[in-house]
Design an enzyme around this catalytic site. Structure first.
Site, PDB file in Angstrom:
ATOM      1  N   SER A  32      46.597  61.106 -18.832  1.00 52.88           N
ATOM      2  CA  SER A  32      47.697  60.688 -19.687  1.00 52.88           C
ATOM      3  C   SER A  32      47.162  59.584 -20.589  1.00 52.88           C
ATOM      4  O   SER A  32      46.111  59.001 -20.308  1.00 52.88           O
ATOM      5  CB  SER A  32      48.871  60.174 -18.851  1.00 52.88           C
ATOM      6  OG  SER A  32      49.856  59.572 -19.657  1.00 52.88           O
ATOM      7  N   ARG A  33      47.874  59.303 -21.655  1.00 48.11           N
ATOM      8  CA  ARG A  33      47.483  58.152 -22.473  1.00 48.11           C
ATOM      9  C   ARG A  33      47.763  56.848 -21.739  1.00 48.11           C
ATOM     10  O   ARG A  33      47.281  55.785 -22.132  1.00 48.11           O
ATOM     11  CB  ARG A  33      48.217  58.192 -23.814  1.00 48.11           C
ATOM     12  CG  ARG A  33      47.683  59.262 -24.759  1.00 48.11           C
ATOM     13  CD  ARG A  33      48.313  59.124 -26.130  1.00 48.11           C
ATOM     14  NE  ARG A  33      47.617  59.955 -27.104  1.00 48.11           N
ATOM     15  CZ  ARG A  33      48.208  60.847 -27.881  1.00 48.11           C
ATOM     16  NH1 ARG A  33      49.518  61.045 -27.768  1.00 48.11           N
ATOM     17  NH2 ARG A  33      47.525  61.539 -28.764  1.00 48.11           N
ATOM     18  N   ALA A  39      54.666  69.536 -17.126  1.00 49.55           N
ATOM     19  CA  ALA A  39      53.418  69.336 -16.374  1.00 49.55           C
ATOM     20  C   ALA A  39      53.711  69.244 -14.887  1.00 49.55           C
ATOM     21  O   ALA A  39      52.981  69.805 -14.051  1.00 49.55           O
ATOM     22  CB  ALA A  39      52.707  68.076 -16.856  1.00 49.55           C
ATOM     23  N   LYS A  79      53.295  76.494 -24.958  1.00 48.56           N
ATOM     24  CA  LYS A  79      53.931  77.020 -26.145  1.00 48.56           C
ATOM     25  C   LYS A  79      54.863  75.978 -26.742  1.00 48.56           C
ATOM     26  O   LYS A  79      55.329  75.096 -26.012  1.00 48.56           O
ATOM     27  CB  LYS A  79      54.712  78.284 -25.774  1.00 48.56           C
ATOM     28  CG  LYS A  79      55.994  77.975 -25.000  1.00 48.56           C
ATOM     29  CD  LYS A  79      56.528  79.100 -24.223  1.00 48.56           C
ATOM     30  CE  LYS A  79      55.949  79.140 -22.837  1.00 48.56           C
ATOM     31  NZ  LYS A  79      56.183  77.915 -22.061  1.00 48.56           N
ATOM     32  N   ASP A 120      60.674  74.982 -30.434  1.00 48.43           N
ATOM     33  CA  ASP A 120      60.883  74.714 -29.014  1.00 48.43           C
ATOM     34  C   ASP A 120      61.519  75.895 -28.289  1.00 48.43           C
ATOM     35  O   ASP A 120      61.134  76.231 -27.163  1.00 48.43           O
ATOM     36  CB  ASP A 120      61.751  73.477 -28.838  1.00 48.43           C
ATOM     37  CG  ASP A 120      61.460  72.749 -27.538  1.00 48.43           C
ATOM     38  OD1 ASP A 120      62.165  73.009 -26.549  1.00 48.43           O
ATOM     39  OD2 ASP A 120      60.519  71.955 -27.504  1.00 48.43           O
ATOM     40  N   HIS A 167      49.239  69.544 -29.497  1.00 48.99           N
ATOM     41  CA  HIS A 167      48.457  70.639 -28.921  1.00 48.99           C
ATOM     42  C   HIS A 167      47.111  70.820 -29.615  1.00 48.99           C
ATOM     43  O   HIS A 167      46.089  71.056 -28.952  1.00 48.99           O
ATOM     44  CB  HIS A 167      49.239  71.956 -28.986  1.00 48.99           C
ATOM     45  CG  HIS A 167      50.335  72.041 -27.975  1.00 48.99           C
ATOM     46  ND1 HIS A 167      51.184  73.119 -27.885  1.00 48.99           N
ATOM     47  CD2 HIS A 167      50.718  71.184 -26.987  1.00 48.99           C
ATOM     48  CE1 HIS A 167      52.052  72.923 -26.907  1.00 48.99           C
ATOM     49  NE2 HIS A 167      51.784  71.758 -26.348  1.00 48.99           N
TER      50      HIS A 167
END
Length: 341
Positions: free
Chosen positions: A40-41, A20, A101, A182, A83
């Site tokens: 954000s959380r 990010a 991705k 990943d 996601h």
């Protein structure tokens, strides 16, 4: 859904991790992009990120960002295990979405996002920066124009040296850990960019005690006789090279195939020809090209990008599901219905 050609595109970023931050750093350098909000959380993390990048609004929960009508598009940069939830929330609330991705954990989740975007008339794109890279687009154009004849084989690898402890996200099944999702998404996506969806998949892997793949090799077979050999690993750093062999030549990417700075075209009876990235396009690690493609599509009123089409994203997810079925990797909470090859 669209924005006018004169209007700056207003971005929100959901999550505050390393990718990010890298995206935000590239975005602030684009004159027609405006970063207006981050979520954000953790409100503390959101505020720190906002202060770092000069973002006017910071939210301590995802819903507040998703409901911010002043945002044209949200970049979802959470771990891929989140996601489906993050992108789905944004689409449900009427936001356009660029989602990192791998698109989701599996094709079922990907199909849900695509269906939701199409039902709501929202723009949705996987952040597969490779497809937007100018040099990769040049390579694809050469292949499509027959520069090396009919494609026979594609080879690509992506491995990191590690070692990664069991507590690392790459080893955590609850976060979709393992090499395949990943890292393996890159060689699979590269092969399918050139050859489409495979008709058959075989694969082998070495699994961790936690049940994620430490390294995986897959052979993809395509109608017409082409093959693709792809490899990914979190136990050894690979050359990250790729090669595309055709009936009349070959193209080699010596390193960093997913964001190359050069490739070499070998054609029968001719001297090798090197193609290098244009310095004007910025650093090869830049996220600017995928951001520019999103903004171009929004201004054109397009629901998806022709460079990163949703059907192509679904095809890659089907292949990743097929590989995981072959190697025996399933994540907590997944239904027992891996997609067929």
């Amino acid at each position: 859904m669209s924005v006018t050609t004169e209007q700056r595109v207003r971005w929100g970023i959901l999550a505050t991790g390393g990718i990010a931050a890298a995206f935000a750093a590239d975005l602030v350098d684009l004159p027609d992009a405006e970063l207006v909000a981050v979520a954000s959380r953790s409100e503390e993390a959101a505020k720190a990120f906002a202060e770092r990048f000069g973002i006017p609004r910071a939210y301590g929960d995802w819903t507040a960002l998703a409901r911010d009508a002043d945002i044209d598009v949200v970049y979802v940069a959470t771990p891929h295990s989140a996601h489906r939830a993050a992108a789905g929330l944004c689409l449900q609330e009427g936001r356009n979405v660029l989602c990192e991705k791998p698109f989701t954990l599996n094709v079922r989740e990907a199909e849900e996002l695509v269906s939701l975007a199409r039902e709501r008339g929202r723009f949705l794109m996987e952040a597969m920066w490779t497809y937007c890279n100018p040099l990769v687009r040049r390579l694809k154009a050469l292949v499509d124009d027959g520069a090396i004849g009919e494609v026979r084989t594609v080879q690509a690898d992506f491995g990191l040296a590690g070692p990664f402890p069991p507590s690392h996200r790459l080893r955590d099944p609850h976060l979709g850990g393992g090499a395949l999702l990943d890292l393996g998404v890159y060689p699979v996506s590269f092969a399918q960019l050139l050859l489409g969806e495979p008709s058959d998949v075989t694969a082998r892997a070495v699994l961790s005690p936690e049940g994620v793949d430490l390294q995986t090799g897959a052979l993809l077979s395509f109608d017409g006789g082409a093959l693709a050999s792809v490899h990914c690993s979190i136990t050894g750093g690979t050359a990250t090279c790729a090669s595309v062999t055709g009936s009349r030549g070959r193209i080699d990417i010596p390193s960093g195939f997913f964001h190359p700075d050069r490739f070499v075209l070998h054609r029968d009876g001719r001297d090798p020809q090197e193609f290098a990235a244009d310095p004007a396009d910025g650093p090869r690690t830049s996220f600017r090209h995928e951001a520019l493609e999103v903004m171009r599509a929004l201004r054109a009123g397009e629901a998806e990008s022709p460079l990163v089409p949703l059907d192509g994203t679904l095809a890659v997810m089907r292949t990743l599901d097929a590989v995981r079925e072959r190697i025996g990797v399933r994540y907590p909470g997944e239904v027992a219905e891996p997609a067929p090859a």
